[in-house]
Scaffold this motif. Structure first.
Motif, PDB file in Angstrom:
ATOM      1  N   THR A  83       0.851  -1.182   0.000  1.00  0.00           N
ATOM      2  CA  THR A  83       0.000   0.000   0.000  1.00  0.00           C
ATOM      3  C   THR A  83       0.885   1.229   0.000  1.00  0.00           C
ATOM      4  O   THR A  83       1.749   1.377   0.845  1.00  0.00           O
ATOM      5  CB  THR A  83      -0.902   0.000   1.246  1.00  0.00           C
ATOM      6  N   MET A  84       0.639   2.124  -0.952  1.00  0.00           N
ATOM      7  CA  MET A  84       1.473   3.307  -1.096  1.00  0.00           C
ATOM      8  C   MET A  84       0.615   4.520  -1.366  1.00  0.00           C
ATOM      9  O   MET A  84      -0.501   4.418  -1.857  1.00  0.00           O
ATOM     10  CB  MET A  84       2.460   3.115  -2.236  1.00  0.00           C
ATOM     11  N   CYS A 118       5.604   4.768   2.026  1.00  0.00           N
ATOM     12  CA  CYS A 118       5.699   3.321   1.773  1.00  0.00           C
ATOM     13  C   CYS A 118       6.256   2.601   2.991  1.00  0.00           C
ATOM     14  O   CYS A 118       7.168   1.797   2.872  1.00  0.00           O
ATOM     15  CB  CYS A 118       6.570   3.064   0.554  1.00  0.00           C
ATOM     16  N   SER A 119       5.708   2.863   4.146  1.00  0.00           N
ATOM     17  CA  SER A 119       6.264   2.303   5.376  1.00  0.00           C
ATOM     18  C   SER A 119       6.131   0.780   5.476  1.00  0.00           C
ATOM     19  O   SER A 119       6.853   0.151   6.225  1.00  0.00           O
ATOM     20  CB  SER A 119       5.610   2.954   6.584  1.00  0.00           C
ATOM     21  N   TYR A 144       8.406   1.425  -8.026  1.00  0.00           N
ATOM     22  CA  TYR A 144       8.495   1.963  -9.381  1.00  0.00           C
ATOM     23  C   TYR A 144       7.689   3.248  -9.442  1.00  0.00           C
ATOM     24  O   TYR A 144       6.501   3.256  -9.175  1.00  0.00           O
ATOM     25  CB  TYR A 144       7.974   0.951 -10.400  1.00  0.00           C
ATOM     26  N   ASP A 145       8.372   4.330  -9.793  1.00  0.00           N
ATOM     27  CA  ASP A 145       7.759   5.657  -9.816  1.00  0.00           C
ATOM     28  C   ASP A 145       7.989   6.286 -11.185  1.00  0.00           C
ATOM     29  O   ASP A 145       9.121   6.527 -11.573  1.00  0.00           O
ATOM     30  CB  ASP A 145       8.377   6.513  -8.706  1.00  0.00           C
ATOM     31  N   ARG A 146       6.914   6.555 -11.907  1.00  0.00           N
ATOM     32  CA  ARG A 146       7.026   7.209 -13.206  1.00  0.00           C
ATOM     33  C   ARG A 146       7.230   8.705 -12.976  1.00  0.00           C
ATOM     34  O   ARG A 146       6.480   9.329 -12.236  1.00  0.00           O
ATOM     35  CB  ARG A 146       5.775   6.969 -14.035  1.00  0.00           C
ATOM     36  N   GLY A 170      12.785  -0.171  -1.727  1.00  0.00           N
ATOM     37  CA  GLY A 170      11.840   0.030  -0.638  1.00  0.00           C
ATOM     38  C   GLY A 170      12.340  -0.595   0.642  1.00  0.00           C
ATOM     39  O   GLY A 170      12.222  -1.788   0.853  1.00  0.00           O
ATOM     40  N   SER A 171      12.913   0.207   1.511  1.00  0.00           N
ATOM     41  CA  SER A 171      13.490  -0.302   2.759  1.00  0.00           C
ATOM     42  C   SER A 171      12.552  -0.088   3.937  1.00  0.00           C
ATOM     43  O   SER A 171      12.999  -0.077   5.076  1.00  0.00           O
ATOM     44  CB  SER A 171      14.839   0.388   3.010  1.00  0.00           C
ATOM     45  N   GLY A 172      11.270   0.103   3.682  1.00  0.00           N
ATOM     46  CA  GLY A 172      10.312   0.309   4.759  1.00  0.00           C
ATOM     47  C   GLY A 172      10.260   1.742   5.249  1.00  0.00           C
ATOM     48  O   GLY A 172       9.618   2.039   6.236  1.00  0.00           O
ATOM     49  N   LYS A 173      10.954   2.655   4.568  1.00  0.00           N
ATOM     50  CA  LYS A 173      10.947   4.072   4.949  1.00  0.00           C
ATOM     51  C   LYS A 173      10.278   4.881   3.843  1.00  0.00           C
ATOM     52  O   LYS A 173      10.296   4.495   2.676  1.00  0.00           O
ATOM     53  CB  LYS A 173      12.369   4.598   5.124  1.00  0.00           C
ATOM     54  N   ASP A 174       9.709   6.018   4.223  1.00  0.00           N
ATOM     55  CA  ASP A 174       9.166   6.933   3.235  1.00  0.00           C
ATOM     56  C   ASP A 174      10.308   7.548   2.433  1.00  0.00           C
ATOM     57  O   ASP A 174      11.427   7.689   2.929  1.00  0.00           O
ATOM     58  CB  ASP A 174       8.364   8.044   3.908  1.00  0.00           C
TER      59      ASP A 174
END
Length: 124
Positions: free
Chosen positions: A34-35, A62-63, A70-72, A98-102
Motif C-alpha cells: 500500500t502506497m 511506503c512504510s 516503481y515511480d514514473r 523500498g526499505s520500509g521508509k518513506d
C-alpha cells in the motif's frame, strides 16, 4: 464602494502561492504494498511574472513496503532529501529500493506551467 490598494510584493507572493497550489503534474507509483504519493510544485517567478525555476517535491509513503518501488517521473536533477537511497533510472521510470521508509525527493522540470502570469507595477 470599497477600493483596494495592491501591494506589489504581496501580490507577487500571492500569485506564486496560487501557482504552487494550482500547478500539479500527474504521475504514477507502482509497488506490491500500500502506497501513497504526495507531490508539491514550486514555481519561482522573475519580476515580470515569467517562471524561472520549477521545483517538484515528491513524498512516497511506503512504510510497509520492502520491495522495489516503481515511480514514473519526468523530473531531472533528482535529489533524495531525507535519505541516502539513489534511484535507478530506467527511461521515465525511477526504481527505488523500498526499505520500509518513506522517500522524499526533489527534481526540476522544463515543462511549461498551465498559467500566464502578468505582473504590473503602479506608483502612487
Amino acid at each position: 464602494m470599497i477600493k483596494h490598494k495592491w501591494n506589489t510584493n504581496n501580490f507577487a507572493k500571492n500569485i506564486s502561492c496560487f501557482i504552487l497550489i494550482f500547478a500539479m503534474f500527474f504521475c504514477s507509483v507502482y509497488s506490491d504494498g500500500t502506497m501513497k504519493k504526495d507531490e508539491s510544485v514550486y514555481v519561482t517567478l522573475d519580476h515580470t511574472g515569467k517562471p524561472k525555476d520549477i521545483i517538484i517535491s515528491d513524498w512516497i509513503q511506503c512504510s510497509d513496503t520492502n520491495g522495489p518501488i516503481y515511480d514514473r517521473s519526468i523530473l531531472q536533477n533528482i535529489v533524495n532529501i531525507r535519505g541516502y537511497e539513489v534511484p535507478n533510472i530506467e527511461g521515465d521510470m525511477l526504481v527505488w529500493n523500498g526499505s520500509g521508509k518513506d522517500i522524499f525527493y526533489q527534481g526540476t522540470v522544463k515543462k511549461q506551467i498551465p498559467l500566464d502570469i502578468i505582473i504590473k507595477y503602479y506608483m502612487n
